[in-house]
Write a protein that holds these residues in place. Structure first.
Motif, PDB file in Angstrom:
ATOM      1  N   LYS A   1       5.377   4.968   7.428  1.00 57.88           N
ATOM      2  CA  LYS A   1       4.050   4.701   6.852  1.00 57.88           C
ATOM      3  C   LYS A   1       2.986   4.700   7.948  1.00 57.88           C
ATOM      4  O   LYS A   1       1.802   4.658   7.654  1.00 57.88           O
ATOM      5  CB  LYS A   1       4.039   3.361   6.115  1.00 57.88           C
ATOM      6  CG  LYS A   1       5.044   3.261   4.972  1.00 57.88           C
ATOM      7  CD  LYS A   1       4.710   4.176   3.854  1.00 57.88           C
ATOM      8  CE  LYS A   1       3.955   3.415   2.810  1.00 57.88           C
ATOM      9  NZ  LYS A   1       3.419   4.259   1.773  1.00 57.88           N
TER      10      LYS A   1
ATOM     11  N   LYS B   1      -1.312  16.294  -5.802  1.00 56.11           N
ATOM     12  CA  LYS B   1      -1.435  14.844  -5.639  1.00 56.11           C
ATOM     13  C   LYS B   1      -2.690  14.517  -4.840  1.00 56.11           C
ATOM     14  O   LYS B   1      -3.154  15.310  -4.043  1.00 56.11           O
ATOM     15  CB  LYS B   1      -0.214  14.297  -4.887  1.00 56.11           C
ATOM     16  CG  LYS B   1       1.085  14.455  -5.656  1.00 56.11           C
ATOM     17  CD  LYS B   1       2.270  14.129  -4.802  1.00 56.11           C
ATOM     18  CE  LYS B   1       2.279  12.673  -4.421  1.00 56.11           C
ATOM     19  NZ  LYS B   1       3.439  12.320  -3.611  1.00 56.11           N
ATOM     20  N   ASP B   2      -3.225  13.327  -5.065  1.00 57.85           N
ATOM     21  CA  ASP B   2      -4.314  12.843  -4.225  1.00 57.85           C
ATOM     22  C   ASP B   2      -3.730  12.412  -2.890  1.00 57.85           C
ATOM     23  O   ASP B   2      -2.590  11.969  -2.814  1.00 57.85           O
ATOM     24  CB  ASP B   2      -5.015  11.655  -4.881  1.00 57.85           C
ATOM     25  CG  ASP B   2      -5.793  12.070  -6.112  1.00 57.85           C
ATOM     26  OD1 ASP B   2      -6.250  13.224  -6.169  1.00 57.85           O
ATOM     27  OD2 ASP B   2      -5.935  11.235  -7.026  1.00 57.85           O
ATOM     28  N   SER B   3      -4.529  12.504  -1.852  1.00 57.49           N
ATOM     29  CA  SER B   3      -4.050  12.170  -0.515  1.00 57.49           C
ATOM     30  C   SER B   3      -3.837  10.673  -0.342  1.00 57.49           C
ATOM     31  O   SER B   3      -4.629   9.860  -0.796  1.00 57.49           O
ATOM     32  CB  SER B   3      -5.041  12.652   0.533  1.00 57.49           C
ATOM     33  OG  SER B   3      -4.621  12.236   1.802  1.00 57.49           O
ATOM     34  N   GLU B   4      -2.759  10.362   0.319  1.00 59.30           N
ATOM     35  CA  GLU B   4      -2.465   8.981   0.683  1.00 59.30           C
ATOM     36  C   GLU B   4      -2.690   8.764   2.172  1.00 59.30           C
ATOM     37  O   GLU B   4      -2.453   7.689   2.682  1.00 59.30           O
ATOM     38  CB  GLU B   4      -1.005   8.653   0.336  1.00 59.30           C
ATOM     39  CG  GLU B   4      -0.708   8.758  -1.144  1.00 59.30           C
ATOM     40  CD  GLU B   4       0.775   8.609  -1.454  1.00 59.30           C
ATOM     41  OE1 GLU B   4       1.617   8.843  -0.574  1.00 59.30           O
ATOM     42  OE2 GLU B   4       1.069   8.261  -2.600  1.00 59.30           O
ATOM     43  N   TYR B   5      -3.148   9.791   2.886  1.00 65.32           N
ATOM     44  CA  TYR B   5      -3.301   9.716   4.334  1.00 65.32           C
ATOM     45  C   TYR B   5      -4.642   9.107   4.715  1.00 65.32           C
ATOM     46  O   TYR B   5      -5.671   9.418   4.113  1.00 65.32           O
ATOM     47  CB  TYR B   5      -3.162  11.107   4.959  1.00 65.32           C
ATOM     48  CG  TYR B   5      -1.738  11.598   4.895  1.00 65.32           C
ATOM     49  CD1 TYR B   5      -0.834  11.270   5.898  1.00 65.32           C
ATOM     50  CD2 TYR B   5      -1.290  12.344   3.823  1.00 65.32           C
ATOM     51  CE1 TYR B   5       0.481  11.698   5.835  1.00 65.32           C
ATOM     52  CE2 TYR B   5       0.023  12.774   3.744  1.00 65.32           C
ATOM     53  CZ  TYR B   5       0.905  12.440   4.758  1.00 65.32           C
ATOM     54  OH  TYR B   5       2.201  12.859   4.682  1.00 65.32           O
TER      55      TYR B   5
ATOM     56  N   SER C   1       0.832  -1.191   0.000  1.00 66.64           N
ATOM     57  CA  SER C   1       0.000   0.000   0.000  1.00 66.64           C
ATOM     58  C   SER C   1       0.872   1.249   0.000  1.00 66.64           C
ATOM     59  O   SER C   1       1.926   1.292   0.611  1.00 66.64           O
ATOM     60  CB  SER C   1      -0.910   0.001   1.228  1.00 66.64           C
ATOM     61  OG  SER C   1      -1.657   1.183   1.259  1.00 66.64           O
ATOM     62  N   SER C   2       0.398   2.285  -0.689  1.00 67.62           N
ATOM     63  CA  SER C   2       1.117   3.563  -0.685  1.00 67.62           C
ATOM     64  C   SER C   2       0.559   4.500   0.391  1.00 67.62           C
ATOM     65  O   SER C   2       0.990   5.640   0.489  1.00 67.62           O
ATOM     66  CB  SER C   2       1.010   4.224  -2.060  1.00 67.62           C
ATOM     67  OG  SER C   2      -0.341   4.508  -2.350  1.00 67.62           O
ATOM     68  N   ASN C   3      -0.388   4.005   1.171  1.00 69.14           N
ATOM     69  CA  ASN C   3      -1.014   4.833   2.192  1.00 69.14           C
ATOM     70  C   ASN C   3      -0.067   5.142   3.342  1.00 69.14           C
ATOM     71  O   ASN C   3       0.843   4.374   3.645  1.00 69.14           O
ATOM     72  CB  ASN C   3      -2.262   4.142   2.755  1.00 69.14           C
ATOM     73  CG  ASN C   3      -3.385   4.113   1.748  1.00 69.14           C
ATOM     74  OD1 ASN C   3      -3.543   5.021   0.949  1.00 69.14           O
ATOM     75  ND2 ASN C   3      -4.173   3.053   1.786  1.00 69.14           N
TER      76      ASN C   3
ATOM     77  N   GLN D   1       0.143  18.296   0.968  1.00 75.87           N
ATOM     78  CA  GLN D   1       0.342  17.412  -0.175  1.00 75.87           C
ATOM     79  C   GLN D   1      -0.402  17.925  -1.399  1.00 75.87           C
ATOM     80  O   GLN D   1       0.115  17.872  -2.508  1.00 75.87           O
ATOM     81  CB  GLN D   1      -0.142  16.008   0.190  1.00 75.87           C
ATOM     82  CG  GLN D   1       0.228  14.948  -0.799  1.00 75.87           C
ATOM     83  CD  GLN D   1      -0.229  13.588  -0.329  1.00 75.87           C
ATOM     84  OE1 GLN D   1      -1.366  13.431   0.097  1.00 75.87           O
ATOM     85  NE2 GLN D   1       0.646  12.615  -0.404  1.00 75.87           N
TER      86      GLN D   1
END
Length: 175
Positions: free
Chosen positions: A43, A126-130, A5-7, A121
């Motif tokens: 992460k 970019k779309d959020s990965e949080y 996952s990139s989250n 971010q």
């Protein structure tokens, strides 16, 4: 069992306490190894207030307290932006905290931290990965999942977090 996952997961105290209580390392060591990997690679983040809730200042430290202390830098401090956001959160959701408690309560700060990170971010398109991770039920209209939905912050419960990382665990034999 490596996470793909990139989250970036922002953990509430409840999720960390739940892991400590129901998934001890002596029974599910793979889970703890994976948690440590995520902490190591930044992460998993959280807030200083969560650190204060899971790591005692004196006495014996349990497993989650030891892991938290090892990765203290993953527990981020209050900023001015978070202060403004926490005020907005508590204005919209006054029952998120108990005003009679004399101690700091992390819930508005967790969401504020993620909103702050998302704003930083999004400056770069970019779309959020949080993602906020808690054990609170999404049916409640006064808890973290409702706050996240209102402020367009992604939320996962602990089981969704496990699924998002494609984690499957085998229980070890008790020794």
């Amino acid at each position: 069992m490596k996470s793909e996952s990139s989250n970036i997961y922002c953990f509430d105290s409840s999720a960390l306490i739940w892991i400590n209580r129901y998934y001890p390392s002596r029974l599910i060591p793979d889970l703890w190894l994976q948690l440590e990997e995520l902490f190591k690679h930044r992460k998993i983040i959280s807030h200083d207030i969560v650190y204060g809730e899971i790591v005692p200042t004196s006495g014996t430290k349990d497993e989650i307290a030891k892991l938290g202390a090892k990765y203290k830098s993953s527990f981020l401090p209050i900023t001015n932006v978070q202060g403004q956001l926490a005020l907005q959160i508590l204005t919209a959701f006054p029952r998120l905290i108990d005003p009679n408690l004399k101690k700091d309560q992390a819930d508005p700060w967790i969401v504020a931290l993620v909103i702050e990170r998302m704003q930083e971010q999004n400056l770069f398109g970019k779309d959020s990965e949080y993602v906020v991770v808690s054990t609170e039920k999404s049916e409640s209209n006064t808890k973290i999942p409702a706050v996240c939905k209102h402020f367009k912050v992604r939320h996962m419960n602990l089981f969704e977090f496990f699924e998002d990382n494609n984690w499957q665990f085998k229980m070890s034999k008790r020794t």
